[in-house]
Design a protein around this motif. Structure first.
Motif: not given
Length: 72
Positions: A32-46, A48-59
């Motif tokens: 996946c181009p959004d998470c580079f194949g990990y399946g989750y996104n890591m955000f740089a600051n504390d 930023f809030y997304v309801a499903s923060h552990g899951e990549c929104q792209g894939c």
């Protein structure tokens, strides 16, 4: 102003070219181009809030290119 228009136009074209190159590269790897194949996104600051923060929104948390391309 024309100089700024030229510079901003060049920057936008360069960003688009880099984005397209990244998609081709990730398609070759099957990631996946959004998470580079990990399946989750890591955000740089504390703050930023997304309801499903552990899951990549792209894939959808799968991490494959096929899942990413089918969700677009």
């Amino acid at each position: 102003m024309w100089l700024l228009d030229i510079l901003f136009g060049w920057n936008e074209k360069e960003r688009q070219r880099n984005y397209e190159e990244n998609i081709v590269k990730m398609e070759e790897k099957g990631n996946c181009p959004d998470c580079f194949g990990y399946g989750y996104n890591m955000f740089a600051n504390d703050y930023f809030y997304v309801a499903s923060h552990g899951e990549c929104q792209g894939c959808g948390g799968i991490g494959t290119f096929e899942a990413w391309s089918s969700r677009e």
